[in-house]
Design a protein around this motif. Structure first.
Motif, PDB file in Angstrom:
ATOM      1  N   ARG A 113       0.808  -1.236   0.000  1.00 34.04           N
ATOM      2  CA  ARG A 113       0.000   0.000   0.000  1.00 34.04           C
ATOM      3  C   ARG A 113       0.831   1.270   0.000  1.00 34.04           C
ATOM      4  O   ARG A 113       1.853   1.357   0.659  1.00 34.04           O
ATOM      5  CB  ARG A 113      -0.954  -0.006   1.210  1.00 34.04           C
ATOM      6  CG  ARG A 113      -2.073  -0.987   0.950  1.00 34.04           C
ATOM      7  CD  ARG A 113      -3.149  -0.953   1.980  1.00 34.04           C
ATOM      8  NE  ARG A 113      -3.911  -2.201   1.824  1.00 34.04           N
ATOM      9  CZ  ARG A 113      -4.653  -2.762   2.745  1.00 34.04           C
ATOM     10  NH1 ARG A 113      -4.791  -2.158   3.914  1.00 34.04           N
ATOM     11  NH2 ARG A 113      -5.282  -3.881   2.510  1.00 34.04           N
ATOM     12  N   ASP A 114       0.321   2.243  -0.758  1.00 31.66           N
ATOM     13  CA  ASP A 114       0.963   3.547  -0.855  1.00 31.66           C
ATOM     14  C   ASP A 114      -0.139   4.567  -0.550  1.00 31.66           C
ATOM     15  O   ASP A 114      -1.003   4.828  -1.392  1.00 31.66           O
ATOM     16  CB  ASP A 114       1.518   3.700  -2.288  1.00 31.66           C
ATOM     17  CG  ASP A 114       2.115   5.071  -2.549  1.00 31.66           C
ATOM     18  OD1 ASP A 114       1.772   6.017  -1.833  1.00 31.66           O
ATOM     19  OD2 ASP A 114       2.919   5.179  -3.493  1.00 31.66           O
ATOM     20  N   ALA A 115      -0.103   5.113   0.672  1.00 27.83           N
ATOM     21  CA  ALA A 115      -1.206   5.978   1.134  1.00 27.83           C
ATOM     22  C   ALA A 115      -1.396   7.191   0.225  1.00 27.83           C
ATOM     23  O   ALA A 115      -2.532   7.605  -0.059  1.00 27.83           O
ATOM     24  CB  ALA A 115      -0.949   6.417   2.573  1.00 27.83           C
ATOM     25  N   ALA A 116      -0.286   7.762  -0.252  1.00 28.06           N
ATOM     26  CA  ALA A 116      -0.390   8.965  -1.092  1.00 28.06           C
ATOM     27  C   ALA A 116      -1.064   8.626  -2.420  1.00 28.06           C
ATOM     28  O   ALA A 116      -1.915   9.384  -2.920  1.00 28.06           O
ATOM     29  CB  ALA A 116       1.003   9.536  -1.333  1.00 28.06           C
ATOM     30  N   LEU A 117      -0.710   7.459  -2.966  1.00 21.70           N
ATOM     31  CA  LEU A 117      -1.308   7.030  -4.239  1.00 21.70           C
ATOM     32  C   LEU A 117      -2.811   6.749  -4.056  1.00 21.70           C
ATOM     33  O   LEU A 117      -3.636   7.145  -4.887  1.00 21.70           O
ATOM     34  CB  LEU A 117      -0.590   5.775  -4.732  1.00 21.70           C
ATOM     35  CG  LEU A 117      -1.028   5.260  -6.097  1.00 21.70           C
ATOM     36  CD1 LEU A 117      -0.425   6.101  -7.202  1.00 21.70           C
ATOM     37  CD2 LEU A 117      -0.603   3.806  -6.274  1.00 21.70           C
ATOM     38  N   GLN A 162     -13.908   0.466  -0.454  1.00 24.10           N
ATOM     39  CA  GLN A 162     -14.389   1.319   0.647  1.00 24.10           C
ATOM     40  C   GLN A 162     -14.225   0.573   1.966  1.00 24.10           C
ATOM     41  O   GLN A 162     -13.880   1.157   2.987  1.00 24.10           O
ATOM     42  CB  GLN A 162     -15.859   1.694   0.418  1.00 24.10           C
ATOM     43  CG  GLN A 162     -16.040   2.764  -0.659  1.00 24.10           C
ATOM     44  CD  GLN A 162     -17.501   2.965  -1.028  1.00 24.10           C
ATOM     45  OE1 GLN A 162     -18.265   2.012  -1.121  1.00 24.10           O
ATOM     46  NE2 GLN A 162     -17.890   4.217  -1.250  1.00 24.10           N
ATOM     47  N   ASP A 163     -14.459  -0.734   1.882  1.00 22.93           N
ATOM     48  CA  ASP A 163     -14.392  -1.558   3.077  1.00 22.93           C
ATOM     49  C   ASP A 163     -12.950  -1.770   3.551  1.00 22.93           C
ATOM     50  O   ASP A 163     -12.611  -1.472   4.705  1.00 22.93           O
ATOM     51  CB  ASP A 163     -15.059  -2.903   2.723  1.00 22.93           C
ATOM     52  CG  ASP A 163     -15.362  -3.717   3.948  1.00 22.93           C
ATOM     53  OD1 ASP A 163     -15.491  -3.118   5.020  1.00 22.93           O
ATOM     54  OD2 ASP A 163     -15.445  -4.948   3.827  1.00 22.93           O
ATOM     55  N   ILE A 164     -12.089  -2.233   2.649  1.00 21.93           N
ATOM     56  CA  ILE A 164     -10.761  -2.645   3.136  1.00 21.93           C
ATOM     57  C   ILE A 164      -9.732  -1.508   3.128  1.00 21.93           C
ATOM     58  O   ILE A 164      -8.773  -1.563   3.876  1.00 21.93           O
ATOM     59  CB  ILE A 164     -10.208  -3.873   2.373  1.00 21.93           C
ATOM     60  CG1 ILE A 164     -10.036  -3.572   0.900  1.00 21.93           C
ATOM     61  CG2 ILE A 164     -11.071  -5.099   2.586  1.00 21.93           C
ATOM     62  CD1 ILE A 164      -9.440  -4.737   0.127  1.00 21.93           C
ATOM     63  N   LEU A 165      -9.937  -0.486   2.283  1.00 21.90           N
ATOM     64  CA  LEU A 165      -8.959   0.607   2.248  1.00 21.90           C
ATOM     65  C   LEU A 165      -9.522   1.887   2.862  1.00 21.90           C
ATOM     66  O   LEU A 165      -8.872   2.934   2.802  1.00 21.90           O
ATOM     67  CB  LEU A 165      -8.547   0.913   0.792  1.00 21.90           C
ATOM     68  CG  LEU A 165      -7.838  -0.182  -0.011  1.00 21.90           C
ATOM     69  CD1 LEU A 165      -7.509   0.318  -1.406  1.00 21.90           C
ATOM     70  CD2 LEU A 165      -6.567  -0.630   0.692  1.00 21.90           C
TER      71      LEU A 165
END
Ligand SMILES: N[C@@H](CCC(=O)N[C@@H](CS)C(=O)NCC(=O)O)C(=O)O
Length: 216
Positions: A117-121, A169-172
């Protein structure tokens, strides 16, 4: 006889499965030999993509081309409006889905595995996806479905995309909200009797896929 080359999690494949079922056609599904993009598959379907069909020896790739072919050759029930402007507007919506929404939704697949995972992306893509969903609400005026009461080609791609958006929406915790008119449309679409079965299948396959990524 129609053979559909497909893989279970393909959203464009799901679009074609809905059309085949809605038209009550005889069809079977097989995976592309050695996977999509392989030399073995390209020997059959030169584009190398799924979905593709073989209809009595006629081979065709690209979901929109397949959808229009099926609607021309098997016109009952019709899945495109007759009037030129309504037909063109429906196609605009279908293409907007296929070129502006689905690729963006699919780009999240790499983010499902926690280690990748890349939060900014994720945040940047979420802002873009929100814009595109807002654009959709401006382009389309569903009542109840995209072209009225009857299921149309323009509806079919949204089944998988709505399913993927809900998963994200659920997992991220994806900060994306369907515009009100699109949320109402989603409910009508997923409850349609010729969509509900494919929606359940796709959701199960996607959940299974996500579970393997979440545990990776
Ligand atoms: N525009 C095509 C896109 C289909 C597509 O991208 N399919 C993916 C799988 S969901 C694929 O076959 N990718 C193989 C590749 O890009 O080589 C359609 O609507 O059918």
């Amino acid at each position: 006889m129609i053979t559909l080359y497909n893989v279970p999690v393909s959203s464009y494949g799901s679009k074609i499965r809905i059309i085949l079922d809605h038209k009550q056609l005889d069809w079977t599904e097989i995976p592309p030999p050695d996977g999509y993009g392989s030399a073995a598959y390209k020997a059959i379907i030169p584009a190398g993509t799924v979905p593709a069909i073989d209809h009595d020896g006629f081979r065709l790739a690209d979901s929109e081309a397949i959808a229009e072919y099926l609607d021309t050759v098997f016109p009952t029930p019709p899945m495109r409006p007759n009037a030129p402007q309504a037909a063109a507007s429906a196609r605009e919506i279908s293409r907007f889905h296929d070129t502006r929404i689905e690729p963006l939704v699919r780009s999240y697949f790499s983010q499902v595995t926690p280690a990748n995972r890349d939060a900014a992306l994720i945040a940047a893509n979420a802002a873009l996806l929100q814009t595109r969903l807002d654009d959709l609400a401006a382009i389309a005026a569903p009542a109840q479905l995209m072209t009225g009461d009857n299921l149309a080609i323009a509806d079919c791609g949204f089944v998988a995309s709505f399913t993927i958006i809900a998963l994200l929406q659920d997992i991220l915790d994806l900060p994306v909200t369907l515009p009100p008119a699109i949320a109402i449309y989603r409910e009508s679409l997923l409850a349609h009797p010729d969509v509900a079965g494919e929606y359940a299948r796709y959701r199960a396959v996607l959940d299974e896929w996500a579970a393997t990524k979440l545990n990776a």
